[in-house]
Motif scaffolding. Structure first.
Motif, PDB file in Angstrom:
ATOM      1  N   TYR A   1      41.952  58.332  43.548  1.00  0.00           N
ATOM      2  CA  TYR A   1      41.676  57.590  44.665  1.00  0.00           C
ATOM      3  C   TYR A   1      40.398  58.220  44.980  1.00  0.00           C
ATOM      4  O   TYR A   1      39.280  57.343  45.670  1.00  0.00           O
ATOM      5  CB  TYR A   1      42.491  57.371  45.933  1.00  0.00           C
ATOM      6  CG  TYR A   1      43.472  56.304  45.447  1.00  0.00           C
ATOM      7  CD1 TYR A   1      43.056  54.964  45.140  1.00  0.00           C
ATOM      8  CD2 TYR A   1      44.818  56.625  45.252  1.00  0.00           C
ATOM      9  CE1 TYR A   1      44.126  54.058  44.588  1.00  0.00           C
ATOM     10  CE2 TYR A   1      45.727  55.680  44.752  1.00  0.00           C
ATOM     11  CZ  TYR A   1      45.240  54.483  44.608  1.00  0.00           C
ATOM     12  OH  TYR A   1      46.259  53.397  44.109  1.00  0.00           O
ATOM     13  N   ALA A   2      40.242  59.387  45.076  1.00  0.00           N
ATOM     14  CA  ALA A   2      38.726  59.882  45.471  1.00  0.00           C
ATOM     15  C   ALA A   2      37.622  59.718  44.757  1.00  0.00           C
ATOM     16  O   ALA A   2      36.438  59.403  45.088  1.00  0.00           O
ATOM     17  CB  ALA A   2      38.927  61.644  45.498  1.00  0.00           C
ATOM     18  N   TRP A   3      38.083  59.178  43.074  1.00  0.00           N
ATOM     19  CA  TRP A   3      36.906  58.719  42.339  1.00  0.00           C
ATOM     20  C   TRP A   3      36.320  57.489  42.970  1.00  0.00           C
ATOM     21  O   TRP A   3      35.067  57.246  42.963  1.00  0.00           O
ATOM     22  CB  TRP A   3      37.563  58.630  40.858  1.00  0.00           C
ATOM     23  CG  TRP A   3      36.522  57.607  40.066  1.00  0.00           C
ATOM     24  CD1 TRP A   3      35.799  58.299  39.358  1.00  0.00           C
ATOM     25  CD2 TRP A   3      36.709  56.162  39.963  1.00  0.00           C
ATOM     26  NE1 TRP A   3      35.007  57.151  38.754  1.00  0.00           N
ATOM     27  CE2 TRP A   3      35.706  55.989  39.048  1.00  0.00           C
ATOM     28  CE3 TRP A   3      37.325  55.351  40.410  1.00  0.00           C
ATOM     29  CZ2 TRP A   3      35.469  54.515  38.745  1.00  0.00           C
ATOM     30  CZ3 TRP A   3      37.245  54.021  40.015  1.00  0.00           C
ATOM     31  CH2 TRP A   3      36.266  53.709  39.241  1.00  0.00           C
ATOM     32  N   LYS A   4      37.213  56.558  43.261  1.00  0.00           N
ATOM     33  CA  LYS A   4      36.637  55.161  43.498  1.00  0.00           C
ATOM     34  C   LYS A   4      35.776  55.466  44.868  1.00  0.00           C
ATOM     35  O   LYS A   4      34.987  54.219  45.080  1.00  0.00           O
ATOM     36  CB  LYS A   4      37.931  54.280  43.979  1.00  0.00           C
ATOM     37  CG  LYS A   4      38.603  54.304  45.154  1.00  0.00           C
ATOM     38  CD  LYS A   4      39.367  53.179  45.404  1.00  0.00           C
ATOM     39  CE  LYS A   4      40.234  53.430  46.594  1.00  0.00           C
ATOM     40  NZ  LYS A   4      39.716  53.185  47.837  1.00  0.00           N
TER      41      LYS A   4
ATOM     42  N   ILE B   1      33.539  46.808  42.609  1.00  0.00           N
ATOM     43  CA  ILE B   1      34.253  45.265  42.299  1.00  0.00           C
ATOM     44  C   ILE B   1      33.375  44.419  41.620  1.00  0.00           C
ATOM     45  O   ILE B   1      33.646  43.886  40.338  1.00  0.00           O
ATOM     46  CB  ILE B   1      34.310  44.444  43.649  1.00  0.00           C
ATOM     47  CG1 ILE B   1      35.528  45.173  44.482  1.00  0.00           C
ATOM     48  CG2 ILE B   1      34.764  42.964  43.343  1.00  0.00           C
ATOM     49  CD1 ILE B   1      35.671  44.419  45.948  1.00  0.00           C
ATOM     50  N   LEU B   2      31.796  44.611  41.432  1.00  0.00           N
ATOM     51  CA  LEU B   2      30.963  43.809  40.659  1.00  0.00           C
ATOM     52  C   LEU B   2      31.278  44.471  39.121  1.00  0.00           C
ATOM     53  O   LEU B   2      31.379  43.680  38.134  1.00  0.00           O
ATOM     54  CB  LEU B   2      29.712  44.074  41.002  1.00  0.00           C
ATOM     55  CG  LEU B   2      29.182  42.936  42.142  1.00  0.00           C
ATOM     56  CD1 LEU B   2      27.811  43.394  42.688  1.00  0.00           C
ATOM     57  CD2 LEU B   2      29.187  41.549  41.897  1.00  0.00           C
ATOM     58  N   LEU B   3      31.340  45.750  39.281  1.00  0.00           N
ATOM     59  CA  LEU B   3      31.687  46.357  37.775  1.00  0.00           C
ATOM     60  C   LEU B   3      32.986  46.156  37.247  1.00  0.00           C
ATOM     61  O   LEU B   3      32.907  45.894  36.046  1.00  0.00           O
ATOM     62  CB  LEU B   3      31.494  47.831  38.087  1.00  0.00           C
ATOM     63  CG  LEU B   3      30.133  48.731  38.326  1.00  0.00           C
ATOM     64  CD1 LEU B   3      30.185  49.933  38.662  1.00  0.00           C
ATOM     65  CD2 LEU B   3      29.227  48.392  37.141  1.00  0.00           C
ATOM     66  N   LEU B   4      34.076  46.031  37.823  1.00  0.00           N
ATOM     67  CA  LEU B   4      35.338  45.509  37.568  1.00  0.00           C
ATOM     68  C   LEU B   4      35.294  44.111  36.992  1.00  0.00           C
ATOM     69  O   LEU B   4      35.642  43.933  35.790  1.00  0.00           O
ATOM     70  CB  LEU B   4      36.340  45.876  38.670  1.00  0.00           C
ATOM     71  CG  LEU B   4      36.778  47.042  38.823  1.00  0.00           C
ATOM     72  CD1 LEU B   4      37.715  47.077  40.219  1.00  0.00           C
ATOM     73  CD2 LEU B   4      37.662  47.677  37.659  1.00  0.00           C
ATOM     74  N   VAL B   5      34.636  43.161  37.641  1.00  0.00           N
ATOM     75  CA  VAL B   5      34.454  41.885  37.533  1.00  0.00           C
ATOM     76  C   VAL B   5      33.730  41.624  36.356  1.00  0.00           C
ATOM     77  O   VAL B   5      34.232  40.775  35.375  1.00  0.00           O
ATOM     78  CB  VAL B   5      34.240  41.019  38.698  1.00  0.00           C
ATOM     79  CG1 VAL B   5      33.898  39.418  38.210  1.00  0.00           C
ATOM     80  CG2 VAL B   5      35.383  41.093  39.825  1.00  0.00           C
ATOM     81  N   PHE B   6      32.696  42.128  36.212  1.00  0.00           N
ATOM     82  CA  PHE B   6      31.771  41.809  35.118  1.00  0.00           C
ATOM     83  C   PHE B   6      31.542  42.599  34.051  1.00  0.00           C
ATOM     84  O   PHE B   6      31.172  42.138  33.091  1.00  0.00           O
ATOM     85  CB  PHE B   6      30.151  41.523  35.838  1.00  0.00           C
ATOM     86  CG  PHE B   6      30.307  40.253  36.816  1.00  0.00           C
ATOM     87  CD1 PHE B   6      30.477  39.093  36.297  1.00  0.00           C
ATOM     88  CD2 PHE B   6      30.357  40.341  38.026  1.00  0.00           C
ATOM     89  CE1 PHE B   6      30.507  37.874  37.110  1.00  0.00           C
ATOM     90  CE2 PHE B   6      30.292  39.550  39.193  1.00  0.00           C
ATOM     91  CZ  PHE B   6      30.442  38.173  38.385  1.00  0.00           C
TER      92      PHE B   6
ATOM     93  N   SER C   1      44.137  45.467  43.232  1.00  0.00           N
ATOM     94  CA  SER C   1      45.215  45.684  44.039  1.00  0.00           C
ATOM     95  C   SER C   1      45.597  47.075  44.334  1.00  0.00           C
ATOM     96  O   SER C   1      45.545  47.669  45.181  1.00  0.00           O
ATOM     97  CB  SER C   1      46.467  45.042  43.555  1.00  0.00           C
ATOM     98  OG  SER C   1      46.516  43.916  43.508  1.00  0.00           O
ATOM     99  N   VAL C   2      45.610  47.910  43.229  1.00  0.00           N
ATOM    100  CA  VAL C   2      45.950  49.564  42.988  1.00  0.00           C
ATOM    101  C   VAL C   2      44.606  50.081  43.605  1.00  0.00           C
ATOM    102  O   VAL C   2      44.928  51.287  44.217  1.00  0.00           O
ATOM    103  CB  VAL C   2      46.476  49.880  41.966  1.00  0.00           C
ATOM    104  CG1 VAL C   2      47.844  49.270  41.428  1.00  0.00           C
ATOM    105  CG2 VAL C   2      45.392  49.900  40.764  1.00  0.00           C
ATOM    106  N   LEU C   3      43.609  49.713  43.573  1.00  0.00           N
ATOM    107  CA  LEU C   3      42.314  50.467  44.035  1.00  0.00           C
ATOM    108  C   LEU C   3      41.873  50.115  45.231  1.00  0.00           C
ATOM    109  O   LEU C   3      41.501  50.784  46.333  1.00  0.00           O
ATOM    110  CB  LEU C   3      41.093  50.258  42.992  1.00  0.00           C
ATOM    111  CG  LEU C   3      41.278  50.892  41.706  1.00  0.00           C
ATOM    112  CD1 LEU C   3      40.152  50.712  40.981  1.00  0.00           C
ATOM    113  CD2 LEU C   3      41.275  52.376  41.821  1.00  0.00           C
ATOM    114  N   PHE C   4      41.951  48.798  45.812  1.00  0.00           N
ATOM    115  CA  PHE C   4      41.294  48.363  46.977  1.00  0.00           C
ATOM    116  C   PHE C   4      42.275  47.494  48.104  1.00  0.00           C
ATOM    117  O   PHE C   4      42.067  47.725  49.317  1.00  0.00           O
ATOM    118  CB  PHE C   4      40.131  47.313  46.908  1.00  0.00           C
ATOM    119  CG  PHE C   4      39.335  48.066  46.091  1.00  0.00           C
ATOM    120  CD1 PHE C   4      38.147  49.133  46.404  1.00  0.00           C
ATOM    121  CD2 PHE C   4      38.969  47.749  44.518  1.00  0.00           C
ATOM    122  CE1 PHE C   4      37.470  49.759  45.702  1.00  0.00           C
ATOM    123  CE2 PHE C   4      38.079  48.444  43.688  1.00  0.00           C
ATOM    124  CZ  PHE C   4      36.922  49.399  44.363  1.00  0.00           C
TER     125      PHE C   4
END
Length: 135
Positions: free
Chosen positions: A30-33, A42-47, A128-131
């Protein structure tokens, strides 16, 4: 995704009780995020991250393995390779999650003959698990 979230939560909880060092690993994850802004993450995850992982790990790795080994063995083999790729994170929790989730997402890809359902599930689980509701 909700079922995977619940199973992941149960797994993290049990591992936390059995192996207290995993709680430190969870905090490190969680410190990484927090090193990037939420909108950028979120943009990196989605695209980038989720589409790339689905194309590579489910499309280019799991589907051919399933063709050679059968759907169950191919999905497990794909999950193992996906987990091995996550060893570089240094987190046993991420490796175990990658094995379980990668296998499941592989089965989803084979069941629906599409990367989209697994990709959406993968995205919802990560968000879900990150945000939304972190473990």
């Amino acid at each position: 995704a909700a079922i995977l979230y619940a199973l992941g939560w149960a797994g993290f909880t049990v591992l936390g009780l059995l192996l207290p060092g995993t709680q430190k690993q969870t905090a490190e994850i969680y410190a990484w995020k927090d090193q990037v802004s939420v909108p950028l993450a979120i943009l990196l995850l989605v695209f980038v991250i989720i589409p790339g992982e689905e194309i590579l790990w489910r499309g280019a790795v799991t589907v051919p393995l399933a063709a050679a080994l059968g759907p169950i063995a191919g999905s497990v083999a794909g999950g193992i390779v996906f987990a091995i790729a996550h060893i570089a994170t240094g987190s046993a929790l991420i490796v175990m999650a990658a094995l379980a989730m990668g296998t499941f997402w592989g089965l989803m890809t084979l069941r629906w003959r599409s990367l989209i359902p697994a990709g959406l599930c993968h995205l919802i689980w990560n968000l879900s698990v990150l945000f939304i509701v972190p473990y």
